[in-house]
Design a protein around this motif. Structure first.
Motif, PDB file in Angstrom:
ATOM      1  N   MET A   1      47.973  62.852  42.101  1.00 58.04           N
ATOM      2  CA  MET A   1      47.643  63.220  40.753  1.00 58.04           C
ATOM      3  C   MET A   1      46.875  62.089  40.107  1.00 58.04           C
ATOM      4  SD  MET A   1      48.020  63.654  37.343  1.00 58.04           S
ATOM      5  CE  MET A   1      49.083  62.378  36.830  1.00 58.04           C
ATOM      6  N   ARG A   2      45.767  62.418  39.472  1.00 56.03           N
ATOM      7  CA  ARG A   2      44.924  61.424  38.823  1.00 56.03           C
ATOM      8  C   ARG A   2      44.620  61.850  37.384  1.00 56.03           C
ATOM      9  NH1 ARG A   2      41.024  61.628  43.838  1.00 56.03           N
ATOM     10  NH2 ARG A   2      42.049  60.141  45.172  1.00 56.03           N
ATOM     11  N   PRO A   3      45.379  61.380  36.392  1.00 53.64           N
ATOM     12  CA  PRO A   3      45.083  61.757  35.025  1.00 53.64           C
ATOM     13  C   PRO A   3      43.828  61.062  34.513  1.00 53.64           C
ATOM     14  CG  PRO A   3      47.000  60.347  35.107  1.00 53.64           C
ATOM     15  CD  PRO A   3      46.558  60.566  36.515  1.00 53.64           C
ATOM     16  N   ARG A   4      43.057  61.742  33.635  1.00 54.56           N
ATOM     17  CA  ARG A   4      41.765  61.202  33.234  1.00 54.56           C
ATOM     18  C   ARG A   4      41.291  61.687  31.879  1.00 54.56           C
ATOM     19  NH1 ARG A   4      38.972  60.545  38.448  1.00 54.56           N
ATOM     20  NH2 ARG A   4      40.447  61.033  40.019  1.00 54.56           N
TER      21      ARG A   4
ATOM     22  N   THR B   1      42.308  70.450  39.484  1.00 54.19           N
ATOM     23  CA  THR B   1      41.457  70.780  40.634  1.00 54.19           C
ATOM     24  C   THR B   1      42.217  70.552  41.924  1.00 54.19           C
ATOM     25  OG1 THR B   1      40.504  68.541  40.742  1.00 54.19           O
ATOM     26  CG2 THR B   1      39.302  70.187  39.430  1.00 54.19           C
ATOM     27  N   ASN B   2      41.842  71.291  42.956  1.00 52.47           N
ATOM     28  CA  ASN B   2      42.394  71.157  44.297  1.00 52.47           C
ATOM     29  C   ASN B   2      41.345  70.426  45.123  1.00 52.47           C
ATOM     30  OD1 ASN B   2      44.044  71.575  46.529  1.00 52.47           O
ATOM     31  ND2 ASN B   2      43.068  73.515  47.019  1.00 52.47           N
ATOM     32  N   ASP B   3      41.659  69.223  45.617  1.00 56.59           N
ATOM     33  CA  ASP B   3      40.655  68.343  46.211  1.00 56.59           C
ATOM     34  C   ASP B   3      40.975  67.903  47.636  1.00 56.59           C
ATOM     35  OD1 ASP B   3      39.279  68.265  43.671  1.00 56.59           O
ATOM     36  OD2 ASP B   3      40.863  66.921  42.992  1.00 56.59           O
ATOM     37  N   PRO B   4      40.760  68.771  48.619  1.00 51.69           N
ATOM     38  CA  PRO B   4      40.917  68.293  50.002  1.00 51.69           C
ATOM     39  C   PRO B   4      39.733  67.393  50.357  1.00 51.69           C
ATOM     40  CG  PRO B   4      40.239  70.599  49.972  1.00 51.69           C
ATOM     41  CD  PRO B   4      40.433  70.181  48.546  1.00 51.69           C
ATOM     42  N   ILE B   5      40.017  66.265  51.005  1.00 55.43           N
ATOM     43  CA  ILE B   5      38.983  65.340  51.453  1.00 55.43           C
ATOM     44  C   ILE B   5      39.087  65.300  52.969  1.00 55.43           C
ATOM     45  CG2 ILE B   5      38.018  63.019  51.228  1.00 55.43           C
ATOM     46  CD1 ILE B   5      39.660  62.805  48.587  1.00 55.43           C
ATOM     47  N   VAL B   6      38.422  66.242  53.613  1.00 62.84           N
ATOM     48  CA  VAL B   6      38.575  66.468  55.046  1.00 62.84           C
ATOM     49  C   VAL B   6      38.226  65.230  55.861  1.00 62.84           C
ATOM     50  CG1 VAL B   6      37.826  67.895  56.996  1.00 62.84           C
ATOM     51  CG2 VAL B   6      38.169  68.932  54.748  1.00 62.84           C
ATOM     52  N   GLY B   7      37.108  64.579  55.543  1.00 61.21           N
ATOM     53  CA  GLY B   7      36.669  63.418  56.307  1.00 61.21           C
ATOM     54  C   GLY B   7      37.631  62.247  56.260  1.00 61.21           C
ATOM     55  N   GLU B   8      38.484  62.212  55.247  1.00 67.08           N
ATOM     56  CA  GLU B   8      39.444  61.120  55.098  1.00 67.08           C
ATOM     57  C   GLU B   8      40.876  61.572  55.374  1.00 67.08           C
ATOM     58  OE1 GLU B   8      38.997  58.881  51.488  1.00 67.08           O
ATOM     59  OE2 GLU B   8      36.830  59.187  51.486  1.00 67.08           O
ATOM     60  N   ASP B   9      41.042  62.847  55.764  1.00 66.06           N
ATOM     61  CA  ASP B   9      42.356  63.410  56.040  1.00 66.06           C
ATOM     62  C   ASP B   9      43.318  63.224  54.854  1.00 66.06           C
ATOM     63  OD1 ASP B   9      44.064  64.884  57.658  1.00 66.06           O
ATOM     64  OD2 ASP B   9      45.007  63.078  58.492  1.00 66.06           O
ATOM     65  N   LYS B  10      42.793  63.501  53.636  1.00 68.62           N
ATOM     66  CA  LYS B  10      43.591  63.409  52.420  1.00 68.62           C
ATOM     67  C   LYS B  10      43.465  64.708  51.638  1.00 68.62           C
ATOM     68  CE  LYS B  10      42.996  58.458  51.854  1.00 68.62           C
ATOM     69  NZ  LYS B  10      42.517  57.384  50.985  1.00 68.62           N
ATOM     70  N   HIS B  11      44.440  64.955  50.790  1.00 69.62           N
ATOM     71  CA  HIS B  11      44.426  66.142  49.950  1.00 69.62           C
ATOM     72  C   HIS B  11      45.080  65.790  48.621  1.00 69.62           C
ATOM     73  CE1 HIS B  11      45.298  70.740  49.595  1.00 69.62           C
ATOM     74  NE2 HIS B  11      44.707  70.243  48.529  1.00 69.62           N
ATOM     75  N   TYR B  12      44.310  65.879  47.554  1.00 66.97           N
ATOM     76  CA  TYR B  12      44.810  65.590  46.218  1.00 66.97           C
ATOM     77  C   TYR B  12      44.786  66.845  45.359  1.00 66.97           C
ATOM     78  CZ  TYR B  12      44.311  60.582  47.083  1.00 66.97           C
ATOM     79  OH  TYR B  12      44.422  59.315  47.582  1.00 66.97           O
ATOM     80  N   VAL B  13      45.731  66.916  44.444  1.00 65.83           N
ATOM     81  CA  VAL B  13      45.670  67.840  43.319  1.00 65.83           C
ATOM     82  C   VAL B  13      45.437  66.943  42.109  1.00 65.83           C
ATOM     83  CG1 VAL B  13      46.938  69.476  41.896  1.00 65.83           C
ATOM     84  CG2 VAL B  13      47.186  69.523  44.399  1.00 65.83           C
ATOM     85  N   THR B  14      44.298  67.107  41.451  1.00 67.22           N
ATOM     86  CA  THR B  14      43.924  66.227  40.352  1.00 67.22           C
ATOM     87  C   THR B  14      44.197  66.924  39.032  1.00 67.22           C
ATOM     88  OG1 THR B  14      42.200  65.225  41.722  1.00 67.22           O
ATOM     89  CG2 THR B  14      42.053  64.861  39.352  1.00 67.22           C
TER      90      THR B  14
END
Length: 112
Positions: free
Chosen positions: A1-4, A67-80
């Protein structure tokens, strides 16, 4: 989670952004944020992260967007979780807080 998303009380149409330095998104503009601590609310996380990263005190924190943020190249998945807030009036009464870069290893600059 990244608040902004923080607005300048002197210029309410401006938002606060910085230029990232670390490997993820290096040299791109990004909003302050970070991960939730255990049992922390989104609002408390936003207040804490902005103070830790930029030395800004904020208020009026409210939900903005998610937002739903999968980062495939880095094998990460964030919900922002984007939140909106405004800078607290400075104690001197001039509504002007000075930003500071407390995480220079992560941020090149804060142009505001």
């Amino acid at each position: 989670m990244r608040p902004r998303l923080i607005t300048d009380p002197n210029h309410p149409t401006r938002i606060f952004v910085g230029t990232r330095r670390d490997s993820h998104g290096s040299s791109t503009l990004a909003l302050p944020g970070g991960h939730l601590e255990n049992f922390e609310t989104w609002e408390d996380c936003a207040v804490r992260e902005v103070l830790e990263e930029a030395g800004l005190r904020v208020e009026g924190v409210e939900f903005g967007h998610v937002t739903n943020d999968p980062i495939v190249g880095e094998d990460k998945h964030y919900v922002t979780i984007f939140v909106m807030c405004r800078c607290v009036d400075d104690e001197g009464g001039d509504n002007k807080q000075v930003t500071q870069n407390f995480e220079p290893e992560k941020w090149e600059s804060y142009p505001w």
